[in-house]
Design a protein around this motif. Sequence first.
Motif, PDB file in Angstrom:
ATOM      1  N   ALA A   1      -9.660   8.956   8.991  1.00  0.00           N
ATOM      2  CA  ALA A   1      -9.425   8.401   7.647  1.00  0.00           C
ATOM      3  C   ALA A   1      -8.491   7.194   7.707  1.00  0.00           C
ATOM      4  CB  ALA A   1      -8.857   9.472   6.725  1.00  0.00           C
ATOM      5  N   ALA A   2      -7.468   7.263   8.549  1.00  0.00           N
ATOM      6  CA  ALA A   2      -6.512   6.159   8.652  1.00  0.00           C
ATOM      7  C   ALA A   2      -7.179   4.914   9.257  1.00  0.00           C
ATOM      8  CB  ALA A   2      -5.296   6.589   9.473  1.00  0.00           C
ATOM      9  N   VAL A   3      -8.048   5.105  10.237  1.00  0.00           N
ATOM     10  CA  VAL A   3      -8.773   3.973  10.821  1.00  0.00           C
ATOM     11  C   VAL A   3      -9.700   3.363   9.773  1.00  0.00           C
ATOM     12  CG1 VAL A   3     -10.533   3.303  12.514  1.00  0.00           C
ATOM     13  CG2 VAL A   3      -8.584   4.724  13.224  1.00  0.00           C
ATOM     14  N   ASP A   4     -10.437   4.202   9.059  1.00  0.00           N
ATOM     15  CA  ASP A   4     -11.316   3.690   7.986  1.00  0.00           C
ATOM     16  C   ASP A   4     -10.503   2.899   6.963  1.00  0.00           C
ATOM     17  OD1 ASP A   4     -13.496   4.893   9.162  1.00  0.00           O
ATOM     18  OD2 ASP A   4     -13.568   6.590   7.763  1.00  0.00           O
ATOM     19  N   HIS A   5      -9.345   3.423   6.596  1.00  0.00           N
ATOM     20  CA  HIS A   5      -8.474   2.753   5.618  1.00  0.00           C
ATOM     21  C   HIS A   5      -7.954   1.428   6.185  1.00  0.00           C
ATOM     22  CE1 HIS A   5      -5.488   2.219   2.473  1.00  0.00           C
ATOM     23  NE2 HIS A   5      -4.554   2.086   3.419  1.00  0.00           N
ATOM     24  N   ALA A   6      -7.504   1.437   7.437  1.00  0.00           N
ATOM     25  CA  ALA A   6      -6.960   0.218   8.049  1.00  0.00           C
ATOM     26  C   ALA A   6      -8.018  -0.884   8.107  1.00  0.00           C
ATOM     27  CB  ALA A   6      -6.434   0.521   9.448  1.00  0.00           C
ATOM     28  N   VAL A   7      -9.266  -0.503   8.362  1.00  0.00           N
ATOM     29  CA  VAL A   7     -10.355  -1.479   8.449  1.00  0.00           C
ATOM     30  C   VAL A   7     -10.768  -1.964   7.062  1.00  0.00           C
ATOM     31  CG1 VAL A   7     -12.792  -1.762   9.101  1.00  0.00           C
ATOM     32  CG2 VAL A   7     -11.192  -0.610  10.668  1.00  0.00           C
TER      33      VAL A   7
ATOM     34  N   CYS B   1       0.837  -1.200   0.000  1.00  0.00           N
ATOM     35  CA  CYS B   1       0.000   0.000   0.000  1.00  0.00           C
ATOM     36  C   CYS B   1       0.875   1.255   0.000  1.00  0.00           C
ATOM     37  CB  CYS B   1      -0.912  -0.019   1.229  1.00  0.00           C
ATOM     38  SG  CYS B   1      -2.099   1.325   1.242  1.00  0.00           S
ATOM     39  N   THR B   2       0.485   2.238  -0.796  1.00  0.00           N
ATOM     40  CA  THR B   2       1.267   3.473  -0.910  1.00  0.00           C
ATOM     41  C   THR B   2       0.472   4.703  -0.468  1.00  0.00           C
ATOM     42  OG1 THR B   2       0.591   3.840  -3.191  1.00  0.00           O
ATOM     43  CG2 THR B   2       2.606   2.539  -2.827  1.00  0.00           C
ATOM     44  N   LEU B   3      -0.660   4.509   0.181  1.00  0.00           N
ATOM     45  CA  LEU B   3      -1.515   5.633   0.558  1.00  0.00           C
ATOM     46  C   LEU B   3      -0.840   6.511   1.609  1.00  0.00           C
ATOM     47  CD1 LEU B   3      -4.346   6.945   0.239  1.00  0.00           C
ATOM     48  CD2 LEU B   3      -4.992   5.646   2.278  1.00  0.00           C
ATOM     49  N   THR B   4      -0.964   7.815   1.419  1.00  0.00           N
ATOM     50  CA  THR B   4      -0.540   8.802   2.404  1.00  0.00           C
ATOM     51  C   THR B   4      -1.727   9.707   2.681  1.00  0.00           C
ATOM     52  OG1 THR B   4       1.735   8.774   1.618  1.00  0.00           O
ATOM     53  CG2 THR B   4       1.074  10.670   2.915  1.00  0.00           C
ATOM     54  N   ILE B   5      -2.001   9.944   3.965  1.00  0.00           N
ATOM     55  CA  ILE B   5      -3.117  10.795   4.377  1.00  0.00           C
ATOM     56  C   ILE B   5      -2.527  11.939   5.203  1.00  0.00           C
ATOM     57  CG2 ILE B   5      -5.284  10.886   5.679  1.00  0.00           C
ATOM     58  CD1 ILE B   5      -5.354   7.761   5.389  1.00  0.00           C
ATOM     59  N   SER B   6      -2.928  13.173   4.892  1.00  0.00           N
ATOM     60  CA  SER B   6      -2.438  14.298   5.693  1.00  0.00           C
ATOM     61  C   SER B   6      -3.578  15.253   5.985  1.00  0.00           C
ATOM     62  CB  SER B   6      -1.302  15.023   4.970  1.00  0.00           C
ATOM     63  OG  SER B   6      -1.766  15.650   3.808  1.00  0.00           O
ATOM     64  N   GLY B   7      -3.464  15.929   7.120  1.00  0.00           N
ATOM     65  CA  GLY B   7      -4.477  16.896   7.530  1.00  0.00           C
ATOM     66  C   GLY B   7      -4.380  17.123   9.026  1.00  0.00           C
ATOM     67  N   GLU B   8      -5.451  17.655   9.604  1.00  0.00           N
ATOM     68  CA  GLU B   8      -5.496  17.849  11.051  1.00  0.00           C
ATOM     69  C   GLU B   8      -5.559  16.470  11.716  1.00  0.00           C
ATOM     70  OE1 GLU B   8      -5.069  20.747  12.504  1.00  0.00           O
ATOM     71  OE2 GLU B   8      -5.003  21.751  10.559  1.00  0.00           O
ATOM     72  N   GLU B   9      -5.022  16.359  12.912  1.00  0.00           N
ATOM     73  CA  GLU B   9      -4.859  15.059  13.567  1.00  0.00           C
ATOM     74  C   GLU B   9      -6.140  14.230  13.624  1.00  0.00           C
ATOM     75  OE1 GLU B   9      -3.224  13.074  17.708  1.00  0.00           O
ATOM     76  OE2 GLU B   9      -2.598  15.109  17.168  1.00  0.00           O
ATOM     77  N   ASP B  10      -7.236  14.815  14.049  1.00  0.00           N
ATOM     78  CA  ASP B  10      -8.474  14.041  14.193  1.00  0.00           C
ATOM     79  C   ASP B  10      -8.993  13.528  12.852  1.00  0.00           C
ATOM     80  OD1 ASP B  10      -8.463  14.266  16.930  1.00  0.00           O
ATOM     81  OD2 ASP B  10      -9.842  15.979  16.985  1.00  0.00           O
ATOM     82  N   GLU B  11      -8.886  14.351  11.791  1.00  0.00           N
ATOM     83  CA  GLU B  11      -9.384  13.884  10.490  1.00  0.00           C
ATOM     84  C   GLU B  11      -8.470  12.822   9.892  1.00  0.00           C
ATOM     85  OE1 GLU B  11      -9.875  17.371   8.045  1.00  0.00           O
ATOM     86  OE2 GLU B  11      -7.747  17.804   8.023  1.00  0.00           O
ATOM     87  N   VAL B  12      -7.152  12.927  10.130  1.00  0.00           N
ATOM     88  CA  VAL B  12      -6.230  11.901   9.643  1.00  0.00           C
ATOM     89  C   VAL B  12      -6.481  10.595  10.394  1.00  0.00           C
ATOM     90  CG1 VAL B  12      -3.803  11.210   9.461  1.00  0.00           C
ATOM     91  CG2 VAL B  12      -4.485  13.533   8.864  1.00  0.00           C
TER      92      VAL B  12
END
Length: 165
Positions: A31-37, A17-28
């Motif tokens: 999104a990262a939890v949704d992606h991990a699941v 996986c090559t996804l990178t997510i950036s933004g404010e801590e809570d939104e990242v």
Amino acid sequence: MTRKVADCRKYPSEMNCTLTISGEEDEVLRAAVDHAVSVHGHEDSDQLRTDIRGLLEDEAPAAGGNGMNFVQLIEFRTKRREELNRLLDEWEDVTGGKRTATRAVLTTDHDQPDSFYEFVEFPSYEDAMRNSALPETDALAQRMRELCEGEPTFHNLDVVRAERL
């Protein structure tokens, strides 16, 4: 507030996986939890959220507002320009989704047409080193040496100012 980054490339998986997510801590984090699941098959839990929050890093500040913080300058000589272009095209194809270089500019010296300078932009020095460690980049360097007259010279340059004029 400092923006945060979650980068799957730092945690190799079977799916590369090559996804990178950036933004404010809570939104990242969301999104990262949704992606991990949904992508990696993890179970949504408080522990997963704690683990992911611990992996978040501060986003590197953009130099001049354009995200370019580091440049590699490669100097070399060759009379085999067309072969070089094919080699660079091939490298771009095989490193799609893996490379960390964000832009490359290949130039030739107007007064010495066999002299070339390539500027390769990266978000950071660390990203440049990850890019250099790719097996495809090593193969490119070996094949490039075969096309060059003498050894290419590499310069690792921290950007201190970058502006669009």
